[in-house]
Design a protein around this motif. Structure first.
Motif, mmCIF file in Angstrom:
data_model
loop_
_atom_site.group_PDB
_atom_site.id
_atom_site.type_symbol
_atom_site.label_atom_id
_atom_site.label_comp_id
_atom_site.label_asym_id
_atom_site.label_seq_id
_atom_site.Cartn_x
_atom_site.Cartn_y
_atom_site.Cartn_z
ATOM 1 N N ILE A 168 -10.639 -31.061 -15.771
ATOM 2 C CA ILE A 168 -10.540 -30.609 -14.388
ATOM 3 C C ILE A 168 -11.872 -30.832 -13.693
ATOM 4 N N VAL A 169 -11.819 -31.490 -12.548
ATOM 5 C CA VAL A 169 -13.011 -31.766 -11.751
ATOM 6 C C VAL A 169 -13.216 -30.662 -10.719
ATOM 7 N N SER A 170 -12.113 -30.234 -10.058
ATOM 8 C CA SER A 170 -12.206 -29.179 -9.056
ATOM 9 C C SER A 170 -10.834 -28.572 -8.817
ATOM 10 N N ILE A 171 -10.830 -27.392 -8.182
ATOM 11 C CA ILE A 171 -9.598 -26.744 -7.759
ATOM 12 C C ILE A 171 -9.854 -26.114 -6.395
ATOM 13 N N GLU A 172 -8.892 -26.285 -5.490
ATOM 14 C CA GLU A 172 -9.066 -25.699 -4.161
ATOM 15 C C GLU A 172 -7.711 -25.297 -3.587
ATOM 16 N N ILE A 173 -7.724 -24.285 -2.736
ATOM 17 C CA ILE A 173 -6.516 -23.870 -2.037
ATOM 18 C C ILE A 173 -6.206 -24.908 -0.966
ATOM 19 N N ILE A 174 -4.941 -25.266 -0.846
ATOM 20 C CA ILE A 174 -4.514 -26.209 0.185
ATOM 21 C C ILE A 174 -4.218 -25.411 1.449
ATOM 22 N N LYS A 175 -4.957 -25.697 2.483
ATOM 23 C CA LYS A 175 -4.767 -24.991 3.751
ATOM 24 C C LYS A 175 -3.751 -25.692 4.649
ATOM 25 N N ASP A 176 -3.637 -27.016 4.513
ATOM 26 C CA ASP A 176 -2.712 -27.800 5.317
ATOM 27 C C ASP A 176 -2.182 -28.938 4.451
ATOM 28 N N MET A 177 -0.889 -28.960 4.221
ATOM 29 C CA MET A 177 -0.291 -29.987 3.358
ATOM 30 C C MET A 177 -0.545 -31.396 3.890
ATOM 31 N N ASN A 178 -0.761 -31.530 5.174
ATOM 32 C CA ASN A 178 -1.035 -32.852 5.753
ATOM 33 C C ASN A 178 -2.396 -33.394 5.341
ATOM 34 N N ASP A 179 -3.234 -32.553 4.758
ATOM 35 C CA ASP A 179 -4.545 -33.009 4.288
ATOM 36 C C ASP A 179 -4.473 -33.677 2.918
ATOM 37 N N LEU A 180 -3.320 -33.605 2.263
ATOM 38 C CA LEU A 180 -3.173 -34.229 0.948
ATOM 39 C C LEU A 180 -3.202 -35.748 1.062
ATOM 40 N N ASP A 181 -3.540 -36.394 -0.031
ATOM 41 C CA ASP A 181 -3.563 -37.850 -0.099
ATOM 42 C C ASP A 181 -2.228 -38.420 0.371
ATOM 43 N N HIS A 182 -2.262 -39.561 1.027
ATOM 44 C CA HIS A 182 -1.042 -40.160 1.583
ATOM 45 C C HIS A 182 -0.026 -40.560 0.515
ATOM 46 N N HIS A 183 -0.394 -40.543 -0.754
ATOM 47 C CA HIS A 183 0.546 -40.834 -1.844
ATOM 48 C C HIS A 183 1.322 -39.591 -2.270
ATOM 49 N N VAL A 184 0.807 -38.423 -1.948
ATOM 50 C CA VAL A 184 1.396 -37.180 -2.442
ATOM 51 C C VAL A 184 2.649 -36.785 -1.663
ATOM 52 N N LEU A 185 2.539 -36.640 -0.361
ATOM 53 C CA LEU A 185 3.660 -36.133 0.445
ATOM 54 C C LEU A 185 4.959 -36.919 0.266
ATOM 55 N N PRO A 186 4.939 -38.246 0.289
ATOM 56 C CA PRO A 186 6.206 -38.970 0.121
ATOM 57 C C PRO A 186 6.810 -38.820 -1.275
ATOM 58 N N ASN A 187 6.016 -38.387 -2.238
ATOM 59 C CA ASN A 187 6.486 -38.281 -3.619
ATOM 60 C C ASN A 187 6.801 -36.854 -4.053
ATOM 61 N N LEU A 188 6.874 -35.934 -3.108
ATOM 62 C CA LEU A 188 7.245 -34.567 -3.448
ATOM 63 C C LEU A 188 8.725 -34.443 -3.768
ATOM 64 N N GLY A 189 9.535 -35.316 -3.236
ATOM 65 C CA GLY A 189 10.968 -35.252 -3.482
ATOM 66 C C GLY A 189 11.532 -33.945 -2.958
ATOM 67 N N SER A 190 12.387 -33.319 -3.751
ATOM 68 C CA SER A 190 13.017 -32.064 -3.333
ATOM 69 C C SER A 190 12.272 -30.850 -3.880
ATOM 70 N N THR A 191 11.078 -31.046 -4.362
ATOM 71 C CA THR A 191 10.288 -29.977 -4.946
ATOM 72 C C THR A 191 9.939 -28.927 -3.899
ATOM 73 N N ASN A 192 10.047 -27.669 -4.281
ATOM 74 C CA ASN A 192 9.700 -26.570 -3.385
ATOM 75 C C ASN A 192 8.272 -26.136 -3.675
ATOM 76 N N TRP A 193 7.334 -26.557 -2.842
ATOM 77 C CA TRP A 193 5.924 -26.240 -3.076
ATOM 78 C C TRP A 193 5.577 -24.808 -2.694
ATOM 79 N N LEU A 194 6.547 -24.057 -2.169
ATOM 80 C CA LEU A 194 6.313 -22.645 -1.858
ATOM 81 C C LEU A 194 6.635 -21.737 -3.050
ATOM 82 N N ARG A 195 7.286 -22.270 -4.074
ATOM 83 C CA ARG A 195 7.663 -21.510 -5.262
ATOM 84 C C ARG A 195 6.625 -21.707 -6.368
ATOM 85 N N ARG A 196 6.369 -20.669 -7.149
ATOM 86 C CA ARG A 196 5.385 -20.751 -8.227
ATOM 87 C C ARG A 196 5.743 -21.887 -9.185
ATOM 88 N N GLY A 197 4.766 -22.737 -9.459
ATOM 89 C CA GLY A 197 4.953 -23.824 -10.406
ATOM 90 C C GLY A 197 4.227 -25.083 -9.982
#
Length: 79
Positions: free
Chosen positions: A38-67
């Protein structure tokens, strides 16, 4: 619950929603063991700040649920 981004060496990173930073690290270890550095860990304040590869690959995953919601295939860890 907070979404966290865990940056690792040699990988884009891991998205985890957890009760705390310690809980996020625990879920990460359940999924990947301690082999990943692990290099770092941080709270995500805005999902739009994630790398452009992440958002399109979330699929149907619920990022509001623990996991783990990124990368796909680890969604079962928090169950």
């Amino acid at each position: 619950m907070h979404p966290y981004w865990i940056k690792t060496s040699g990988h884009l990173g891991v998205g985890v929603t957890a009760r705390s930073e310690a809980d996020a690290l625990h879920l990460f270890e359940l999924a990947f063991g301690s082999a990943q550095k692990i290099v770092s860990i941080e709270i995500i304040k805005d999902m739009n700040d994630l790398d452009h590869h992440v958002l399109p690959n979330l699929g149907s995953t619920n990022w509001l649920r623990r996991g783990i919601w990124f990368s796909q295939g680890q969604e079962h860890i928090a169950n």
